[in-house]
Design an enzyme around this catalytic site. Structure first.
Site, short mmCIF file in Angstrom:
data_model
loop_
_atom_site.label_atom_id
_atom_site.label_comp_id
_atom_site.label_asym_id
_atom_site.label_seq_id
_atom_site.Cartn_x
_atom_site.Cartn_y
_atom_site.Cartn_z
N TYR A 1 9.65 10.81 -6.01
CA TYR A 1 9.89 11.66 -4.86
C TYR A 1 10.37 13.01 -5.36
O TYR A 1 11.21 13.09 -6.25
CB TYR A 1 10.93 11.05 -3.92
CG TYR A 1 10.38 9.94 -3.08
CD1 TYR A 1 9.41 10.19 -2.11
CD2 TYR A 1 10.81 8.64 -3.25
CE1 TYR A 1 8.89 9.17 -1.33
CE2 TYR A 1 10.29 7.61 -2.47
CZ TYR A 1 9.34 7.88 -1.52
OH TYR A 1 8.82 6.87 -0.76
N HIS B 1 -0.84 9.21 2.31
CA HIS B 1 -0.20 8.80 3.57
C HIS B 1 0.95 9.73 3.88
O HIS B 1 1.34 10.56 3.06
CB HIS B 1 0.32 7.36 3.46
CG HIS B 1 1.39 7.18 2.42
ND1 HIS B 1 1.13 6.80 1.12
CD2 HIS B 1 2.74 7.37 2.47
CE1 HIS B 1 2.27 6.74 0.43
NE2 HIS B 1 3.26 7.09 1.22
N GLU C 1 5.53 12.86 -2.44
CA GLU C 1 5.60 11.66 -3.28
C GLU C 1 4.32 11.60 -4.10
O GLU C 1 3.27 12.04 -3.63
CB GLU C 1 5.70 10.40 -2.41
CG GLU C 1 5.74 9.11 -3.23
CD GLU C 1 5.66 7.82 -2.40
OE1 GLU C 1 4.99 7.82 -1.34
OE2 GLU C 1 6.26 6.83 -2.81
N HIS D 1 8.53 0.77 -5.70
CA HIS D 1 8.93 0.34 -4.37
C HIS D 1 8.80 -1.17 -4.26
O HIS D 1 7.85 -1.75 -4.78
CB HIS D 1 7.98 0.89 -3.30
CG HIS D 1 8.12 2.35 -3.04
ND1 HIS D 1 9.31 2.93 -2.69
CD2 HIS D 1 7.20 3.35 -3.04
CE1 HIS D 1 9.11 4.22 -2.49
NE2 HIS D 1 7.85 4.51 -2.70
N HIS E 1 8.18 12.41 4.10
CA HIS E 1 7.37 12.87 2.97
C HIS E 1 5.88 12.74 3.24
O HIS E 1 5.47 12.01 4.13
CB HIS E 1 7.73 12.10 1.69
CG HIS E 1 7.30 10.66 1.67
ND1 HIS E 1 8.15 9.63 1.99
CD2 HIS E 1 6.12 10.08 1.37
CE1 HIS E 1 7.50 8.47 1.87
NE2 HIS E 1 6.27 8.71 1.50
N HIS F 1 -0.58 1.07 3.13
CA HIS F 1 -0.27 1.88 4.32
C HIS F 1 -1.08 3.17 4.33
O HIS F 1 -1.38 3.76 3.30
CB HIS F 1 1.22 2.18 4.48
CG HIS F 1 1.88 2.91 3.34
ND1 HIS F 1 1.48 2.82 2.04
CD2 HIS F 1 2.95 3.75 3.34
CE1 HIS F 1 2.27 3.57 1.29
NE2 HIS F 1 3.15 4.15 2.05
#
Ligand code: FES
Lengths: 121, 317
Positions: B261, B150, B271, B252, B220, B206
């Protein structure tokens, strides 16, 4: 050895010569080898003064101006240091390697958006 | 069905050799081609299309565009009409204009980021093939990322001036491209300002996310790893290669992903993201975070966001 390259145990040669880097505003100074970026040497010694971001010449937060001495620069994002600026001593500390003792001033900073109060960027 | 998944990101890099060392040796991607303009194409071992990362030599860092793949060629006609009906401009490109892809749509998101949609891209195959495949290939390098997962795009947010490109993008992606909101972060004194929107078009937590900021940018692009062990190993690989890490292994709150990261040699943030968190079926209720808990929303262990994470990014156009 430059960032992004594998660690090596070989003793560095000429590039290991230490130069004294002085931040004009605070008078703070630290030693930086010719093959280490001004930013990397500062963070590695646990010092502060120049904002530390991407270490890749892309984000611009570590922008400095060299007032005395000289540096060698690797590729820097032109969005943050133009060719004209570079000619007058501006550089990104993460892409700048000292060729002599250096006195610099910090120009960049962590960008704080209007929206910080909305809790994020 | 329409948009299916992320296809690729086109990143600008300042030093191609250094970039190649990073995406190939650290992330473990496989270079598949290079064109006469010096663009380099790479794929992960678990991906089947020709590339998911296109590196373009440039004198400034950032993202040129992001591309998503639609399921059927006819989806492009449907979506083109929907974008026009929505009152936004869209261009159709002939096959090959988007490298190694069939015909494509090109348009700008409300935030200004450039996006492409395509239905076909040259097929290469995964490194393990499709007939009685092994679980992983023997020649994995570096972190051995599975796929481009993503992107998180920085969108202008200035509530005083009535600007919220996070919401404009969310609405466009929902109404025109068929994405669904999975998680959001509400900010401001009465928690009425949407500062983060996570959206999916699959059942992943996501497929794209938008975060409010002072301007348009690339926060990112993320690569999938299988589990926590892979995340720790990836961090070792980064340490060995002196990659600048922004956030060492951590979880997260939003998406429950396990993350690192770090930056590519041009300063574009990457990431590694492990675990699918949960299955975001279309009937899943939207998860809301409030900005008083933003530390845990982003970094669940420390509950703290460090300054560089929010202030450091590259350009998104
Ligand atoms: S730290 Fe990002 S440009 Fe130097």
């Amino acid at each position: 050895m430059a960032d992004g390259e594998p660690r090596q145990s070989m003793p560095a040669q000429d590039g290991a010569r230490l130069h004294r880097i002085t931040l004009r505003e605070t008078g703070e100074s630290y030693a930086c080898a010719g093959d280490r970026s001004l930013l990397k040497a500062m963070v590695a010694l646990g010092r502060r003064g120049i904002p530390s971001g991407c270490h890749g010449g892309g984000c611009g937060v570590c922008k400095i101006r060299v007032l005395e001495g000289s540096v060698r620069c690797e590729a820097m994002s032109r969005s943050h240091v133009s060719v004209e600026e570079q000619a007058t001593g501006y550089a990104l500390a993460c892409r700048a390697y000292p060729l002599s003792d250096v006195v610099l001033e910090v120009v960049g900073g962590m960008r704080k958006g209007l929206t910080r109060r909305y809790g994020l960027l | 069905m329409g948009v299916m998944r992320i296809g690729h990101i086109n990143l600008r890099v300042l030093d191609m050799q250094a970039a190649l060392r990073h995406y190939r040796d650290v992330l473990g991607m496989v270079p598949t081609d290079e064109d006469h303009k010096g663009n380099v194409y790479l794929k992960c071992w678990d991906e089947w299309d020709k590339y998911s990362v296109m590196l373009s030599p440039a004198d400034r860092a950032g993202m040129n565009h992001v591309a998503y793949k639609v399921e059927r060629d006819s989806d492009l006609d449907d979506i083109k009409a929907r974008i026009r009906d929505y009152g936004r401009e869209v261009e159709e490109l002939a096959p090959g204009e988007l490298p190694y892809c069939g015909r494509a749509l090109r348009f700008k998101m409300p935030s200004g980021h450039l996006m492409y949609l395509y239905a076909d891209k040259e097929f290469v195959g995964t490194s393990v093939g499709t007939l009685n495949p092994d679980p992983w290939p023997d020649d994995i390098r570096g972190a051995g990322a599975h796929w481009l997962d993503h992107v998180l795009l920085l969108c202008e947010l200035n509530p005083e001036a009535g600007v919220n490109k996070v919401v404009e993008n969310e609405t466009f992606f929902r109404d025109v491209l068929g994405f669904r909101l999975t998680e959001q972060l509400m900010a401001g004194p009465d928690k009425s300002v949407k500062a983060l929107a996570f959206m999916t078009v699959s059942i992943k937590p996501h497929d794209i996310a938008f975060v409010g900021g002072p301007c348009n940018g690339l926060h990112h692009c993320s690569f999938f790893l299988e589990d926590w062990g892979d995340v720790l190993r990836a961090a070792d690989v980064m340490g060995k290669n002196r990659v600048k890490m922004d956030v060492t292994p951590q979880r997260h709150g939003i998406t429950r992903g396990k993350t690192i990261y770090f930056f590519d040699p041009s300063g574009n943030r990457n990431e590694t993201f492990a675990g699918l968190g949960y299955a975001a079926y279309p009937d899943m209720p939207v998860i809301t975070w409030t900005d008083d808990q933003i530390g845990s929303a982003i970094f669940y262990h420390t509950g703290e966001i460090h300054e560089a994470f929010t202030a450091v990014y590259t350009e998104g156009y």
